[in-house]
Scaffold this motif. Structure first.
Motif, PDB file in Angstrom:
ATOM      1  N   PRO A  45     -11.456  -4.115 -84.999  1.00 56.70           N
ATOM      2  CA  PRO A  45     -12.023  -5.427 -85.365  1.00 56.70           C
ATOM      3  C   PRO A  45     -11.015  -6.536 -85.130  1.00 56.70           C
ATOM      4  O   PRO A  45      -9.821  -6.379 -85.413  1.00 56.70           O
ATOM      5  N   ARG A  56     -11.463  -9.724 -86.390  1.00 54.90           N
ATOM      6  CA  ARG A  56     -11.497 -10.745 -87.444  1.00 54.90           C
ATOM      7  C   ARG A  56     -11.875 -10.087 -88.772  1.00 54.90           C
ATOM      8  O   ARG A  56     -12.496  -9.029 -88.807  1.00 54.90           O
ATOM      9  N   MET A  57     -11.488 -10.745 -89.856  1.00 52.03           N
ATOM     10  CA  MET A  57     -11.812 -10.226 -91.187  1.00 52.03           C
ATOM     11  C   MET A  57     -13.234 -10.644 -91.565  1.00 52.03           C
ATOM     12  O   MET A  57     -13.612 -11.807 -91.395  1.00 52.03           O
ATOM     13  N   LEU A  58     -14.004  -9.699 -92.061  1.00 51.96           N
ATOM     14  CA  LEU A  58     -15.359  -9.995 -92.502  1.00 51.96           C
ATOM     15  C   LEU A  58     -15.353 -10.467 -93.951  1.00 51.96           C
ATOM     16  O   LEU A  58     -14.474 -10.078 -94.728  1.00 51.96           O
ATOM     17  N   PRO A  59     -16.303 -11.328 -94.319  1.00 56.59           N
ATOM     18  CA  PRO A  59     -16.335 -11.785 -95.724  1.00 56.59           C
ATOM     19  C   PRO A  59     -16.581 -10.627 -96.673  1.00 56.59           C
ATOM     20  O   PRO A  59     -17.428  -9.764 -96.415  1.00 56.59           O
ATOM     21  N   PHE A  60     -15.852 -10.618 -97.766  1.00 57.95           N
ATOM     22  CA  PHE A  60     -15.975  -9.534 -98.742  1.00 57.95           C
ATOM     23  C   PHE A  60     -17.068  -9.882 -99.752  1.00 57.95           C
ATOM     24  O   PHE A  60     -17.158 -11.034-100.192  1.00 57.95           O
TER      25      PHE A  60
END
Length: 301
Positions: free
Chosen positions: A12, A14-18
């Motif tokens: 991945p 990018r960081m996905l919203p938690f």
């Protein structure tokens, strides 16, 4: 082979919203047991997401600095199904979203009137068809006024409650005794806080501090024939409810409240509910129930 498959998968970028559902409740549970690794809750995840979305939409439409709180439960089991402490966990638009308004102490406005009528029916002070007078009155210097500043004269108790008139309910509170109303609140599982220490007639019009969960617990008692299990968010069945009012009085009040004009889009005679507004319009409430659910909503600053 496992390593080769892992290396073949894309990384991945990018960081996905938690997910951040029921954040205020999560904070509260962690504060009570910081060493626990897991909390199994009664919340309905899909309902929780819908209620949080609704709270954000309402707050944004209502204006800056307004907050919203919602509590929904199954009054048959006492299980809390949805719990929204604010429109958002962050301090967006000056709403101070980090403040959990489910547990905040507020004035309940007129939402205690159904309890007072139910207590009066139990005491034999009247029944839904008893005529009561709505006219200017002074109670040892206390002179309550109606919301619109007018008086209706003689009318049935049913109508007085549906119209949320102030003088009739203060008369009933004087006949019952404010201490009797306070004791009923405590039996319902509420934790009322009085600004002056001793209950007075202003109690009938919101002169007491209550939390949203207190009001939802109270209305769960009315929905369940005068006694409801304690609302809870963990474990199995809640503690059995103490007798609040008789089954007859609870049914009478529920029938009266179900006769109000339903909210937009809701069917008639399916929802028993009461609204309330505190002094200075700081708090707006709506609390009600059907055959299974009890829901309380607070909007304010």
């Amino acid at each position: 082979e496992d390593a080769a498959r892992a290396l073949a998968r894309p990384v991945p970028g990018r960081m996905l919203p938690f997910p951040l559902q029921a954040a205020h409740l999560g904070d509260a549970l962690r504060a009570t047991a910081p060493d626990r690794l897991r909390f199994d809750l009664t919340l309905d995840r899909d309902l929780q997401i819908r209620l949080e979305t609704l709270a954000r939409q309402v707050a944004q439409e209502a204006g800056d600095k307004l907050s919203v709180a919602i509590l929904a439960a199954d009054h048959r089991t006492g299980e809390i199904l949805g719990r929204v402490g604010s429109p958002g966990y962050a301090d967006m638009d000056g709403r101070q979203g980090y403040v959990d308004m489910v547990t905040a102490l507020r004035s309940p406005g007129s939402t205690l009137k159904p309890l007072i009528y139910a207590l009066a029916f139990d005491r034999g002070l009247g029944h839904p068809e008893t005529v009561i007078r709505d006219a200017p009155a002074t109670f040892r210097g206390y002179a309550p006024q109606n919301f619109d500043g007018t008086f209706r004269g003689d009318l049935r108790m049913r109508e007085a409650l549906q119209m949320s008139l102030n003088v009739p309910v203060v008369k009933l509170t004087e006949a019952l005794g404010p201490a009797h109303v306070m004791a009923a609140l405590q039996r319902a599982g509420a934790d009322p806080v009085l600004p002056g220490g001793a209950p007075g007639l202003a109690l009938a019009l919101g002169g007491v501090g209550l939390r949203l969960q207190d009001l939802v617990q109270l209305y769960a008692g009315l929905a369940r024939g005068g006694a409801a299990p304690a609302l809870h968010v963990e474990g199995g069945a809640g503690a059995p409810g103490l007798a609040l009012v008789s089954e007859v009085a609870a049914w009478q009040v529920g029938h009266i409240l179900a006769g109000l004009a339903p909210p937009p889009g809701a069917p008639a005679h399916r929802l028993a509910y009461k609204t309330g507004t505190s002094y200075g319009y700081r708090d707006a409430w709506a609390v009600g129930f059907d055959g299974r659910h009890v829901v309380g909503v607070w909007v304010g600053r």
